[in-house]
Design an enzyme around this catalytic site. Structure first.
Site, mmCIF file in Angstrom:
data_model
loop_
_atom_site.group_PDB
_atom_site.id
_atom_site.type_symbol
_atom_site.label_atom_id
_atom_site.label_comp_id
_atom_site.label_asym_id
_atom_site.label_seq_id
_atom_site.Cartn_x
_atom_site.Cartn_y
_atom_site.Cartn_z
ATOM 1 N N TYR A 185 -2.265 -1.246 10.349
ATOM 2 C CA TYR A 185 -2.193 -1.346 8.884
ATOM 3 C C TYR A 185 -0.866 -0.789 8.370
ATOM 4 C CZ TYR A 185 -3.937 -1.072 4.042
ATOM 5 O OH TYR A 185 -4.119 -1.234 2.694
ATOM 6 N N SER A 232 0.865 -1.185 0.000
ATOM 7 C CA SER A 232 0.000 0.000 0.000
ATOM 8 C C SER A 232 0.898 1.230 0.000
ATOM 9 C CB SER A 232 -0.844 -0.003 1.281
ATOM 10 O OG SER A 232 -1.481 1.245 1.479
HETATM 11 P P1 NAD Z 1 -11.309 -6.484 -0.267
HETATM 12 O O1 NAD Z 1 -11.906 -6.411 1.104
HETATM 13 O O2 NAD Z 1 -12.185 -6.256 -1.452
HETATM 14 O O3 NAD Z 1 -10.564 -7.874 -0.455
HETATM 15 C C1 NAD Z 1 -9.851 -8.478 0.585
HETATM 16 C C2 NAD Z 1 -9.745 -9.949 0.290
HETATM 17 O O4 NAD Z 1 -9.060 -10.569 1.390
HETATM 18 C C3 NAD Z 1 -11.111 -10.639 0.184
HETATM 19 O O5 NAD Z 1 -11.068 -11.627 -0.832
HETATM 20 C C4 NAD Z 1 -11.266 -11.288 1.549
HETATM 21 O O6 NAD Z 1 -12.103 -12.440 1.518
HETATM 22 C C5 NAD Z 1 -9.823 -11.667 1.834
HETATM 23 N N1 NAD Z 1 -9.589 -11.932 3.246
HETATM 24 C C6 NAD Z 1 -9.828 -11.134 4.316
HETATM 25 N N2 NAD Z 1 -9.526 -11.806 5.453
HETATM 26 C C7 NAD Z 1 -9.083 -13.042 5.088
HETATM 27 C C8 NAD Z 1 -8.650 -14.192 5.791
HETATM 28 N N3 NAD Z 1 -8.593 -14.226 7.139
HETATM 29 N N4 NAD Z 1 -8.287 -15.282 5.080
HETATM 30 C C9 NAD Z 1 -8.358 -15.289 3.728
HETATM 31 N N5 NAD Z 1 -8.780 -14.226 3.006
HETATM 32 C C10 NAD Z 1 -9.133 -13.127 3.686
HETATM 33 O O7 NAD Z 1 -10.088 -5.427 -0.237
HETATM 34 P P2 NAD Z 1 -9.194 -4.805 -1.405
HETATM 35 O O8 NAD Z 1 -9.433 -3.350 -1.378
HETATM 36 O O9 NAD Z 1 -9.339 -5.537 -2.677
HETATM 37 O O10 NAD Z 1 -7.740 -5.040 -0.781
HETATM 38 C C11 NAD Z 1 -6.856 -6.057 -1.227
HETATM 39 C C12 NAD Z 1 -5.441 -5.720 -0.774
HETATM 40 O O11 NAD Z 1 -5.056 -4.470 -1.338
HETATM 41 C C13 NAD Z 1 -5.287 -5.565 0.738
HETATM 42 O O12 NAD Z 1 -4.057 -6.104 1.152
HETATM 43 C C14 NAD Z 1 -5.312 -4.059 0.930
HETATM 44 O O13 NAD Z 1 -4.624 -3.667 2.089
HETATM 45 C C15 NAD Z 1 -4.592 -3.613 -0.331
HETATM 46 N N6 NAD Z 1 -4.874 -2.218 -0.703
HETATM 47 C C16 NAD Z 1 -6.132 -1.811 -1.068
HETATM 48 C C17 NAD Z 1 -6.351 -0.481 -1.437
HETATM 49 C C18 NAD Z 1 -7.704 0.035 -1.878
HETATM 50 O O14 NAD Z 1 -7.849 1.238 -2.056
HETATM 51 N N7 NAD Z 1 -8.697 -0.807 -2.115
HETATM 52 C C19 NAD Z 1 -5.271 0.416 -1.402
HETATM 53 C C20 NAD Z 1 -4.006 -0.038 -1.029
HETATM 54 C C21 NAD Z 1 -3.817 -1.365 -0.688
#
Ligand code: NAD
Length: 278
Positions: free
Chosen positions: A168, A155
């Site tokens: 985080y 991130s």
């Molecule tokens: P999201 O909530 O849509 O997806 C998260 C995924 O992780 C889901 O498939 C969920 O089922 C899975 N997950 C959560 N807990 C779990 C567990 N205990 N075991 C197995 N799977 C588990 O979120 P996203 O926005 O797609 O984020 C994905 C990654 O990207 C994360 O690491 C997040 O920190 C990072 N990220 C997201 C953003 C953003 O703006 N969306 C920005 C920077 C980084």
């Protein structure tokens, strides 16, 4: 054949015959990355929390749309033995784990002194320790084959901090550090086969269903129109005032997994519209 056409044909099938695990790929960025890898020809093992029927629908759709092998494993990323089993099962069913995308992640926002212990533990486990356990389990096979691509979805918060996100930010900085260590440890392995690289992608705000819900919630709680919530609240620190897309994160992941990225390793690549340039 025109060299550009030849290059395009090659890149369409760039990852044919390779197998990828994408953790947390039942929604959002993980699902986008899984689709991009499948479109490039890789078999994909999906993972994430989902109702069995929804996970099966996603798996079947991926296999049918892209004509690749697709599986789904419900491993809970808080459990090291489940992560080891996910890697072992993928090697058994598809023959290898060539690409490992550590993407599963959760968030909690609170001041440090009020931060619930169990939220700290869960965020460190899912966002950081899970990547360690998965890399540890997948590396022996990658070393044996002289090829591996590890992509950690960190991130912008792996590079800079924001208040109220202690766990985080700590976890994502940890992911960037872990990425560098792994890259150094495997830097000389299997060069002729393509070698092993480890990189982190550092997105700012990416437009996902979760972010869409935040826009709606914040618009309600601040009493502001959607456009102002986007510019002034969510994208306050993202200078280009534009959400990245899951397709952009997927395309960068595919690039990092391909031949042209063989010399990119140990990097933390910002995809955040200039956030960390400030
Ligand atoms: P999201 O909530 O849509 O997806 C998260 C995924 O992780 C889901 O498939 C969920 O089922 C899975 N997950 C959560 N807990 C779990 C567990 N205990 N075991 C197995 N799977 C588990 O979120 P996203 O926005 O797609 O984020 C994905 C990654 O990207 C994360 O690491 C997040 O920190 C990072 N990220 C997201 C953003 C953003 O703006 N969306 C920005 C920077 C980084």
């Amino acid at each position: 054949m025109d060299t550009h056409v030849a290059a395009a044909a090659r890149s369409r099938a760039a990852l044919a015959g390779k197998t990828a695990i994408v953790t947390g790929s039942t929604s959002g960025i993980g699902l986008g990355v899984a689709k991009a890898l499948a479109a490039a020809g890789a078999n994909v093992m999906l993972n994430g929390l989902a109702a069995a029927a929804d996970a099966e629908r996603a798996r079947a759709e991926l296999a049918a749309t892209f004509g690749i092998g697709a599986g789904y494993d419900a491993a809970d990323m808080t459990r090291p033995e489940a992560i080891r089993a996910l890697v072992a099962r993928t090697e058994r069913e598809f023959g290898a784990v060539d690409i490992l995308v550590n993407n599963a992640g959760i968030q909690h926002v609170a001041p440090v002194e009020d931060f619930p212990d169990e939220k700290w533990d869960a965020i460190l486990a899912i966002n950081l320790s899970a990547a360690f356990h998965a890399i540890k389990a997948a590396l022996p096979g990658m070393k044996a084959r002289g090829f591996g691509r590890i992509v950690n979805i960190a991130s912008a918060h792996g590079l800079v901090a924001s208040p109220f996100k202690a766990a985080y930010v700590a976890a994502k900085h940890g992911v960037v550090g872990l990425t560098k260590v792994v890259a150094l440890e495997v830097a000389e392995i299997g060069g002729a086969e393509g070698g092993i690289t480890a990189n982190a992608i550092c997105p700012g705000y990416v437009w996902t269903p979760l972010v869409e819900k935040q826009i709606e919630d914040q618009a309600k709680s601040h009493g502001l129109p959607r456009e102002r919530v986007v510019r002034e609240v969510l994208l306050a620190r993202q200078p280009n005032k534009r959400f990245a897309t899951v397709e952009e994160i997927g395309a960068l992941t595919v690039f990092l997994c391909g031949e042209a990225a063989a010399s990119i390793t140990g990097a933390a690549l910002p995809v955040e519209g200039g956030w960390t340039a400030q």
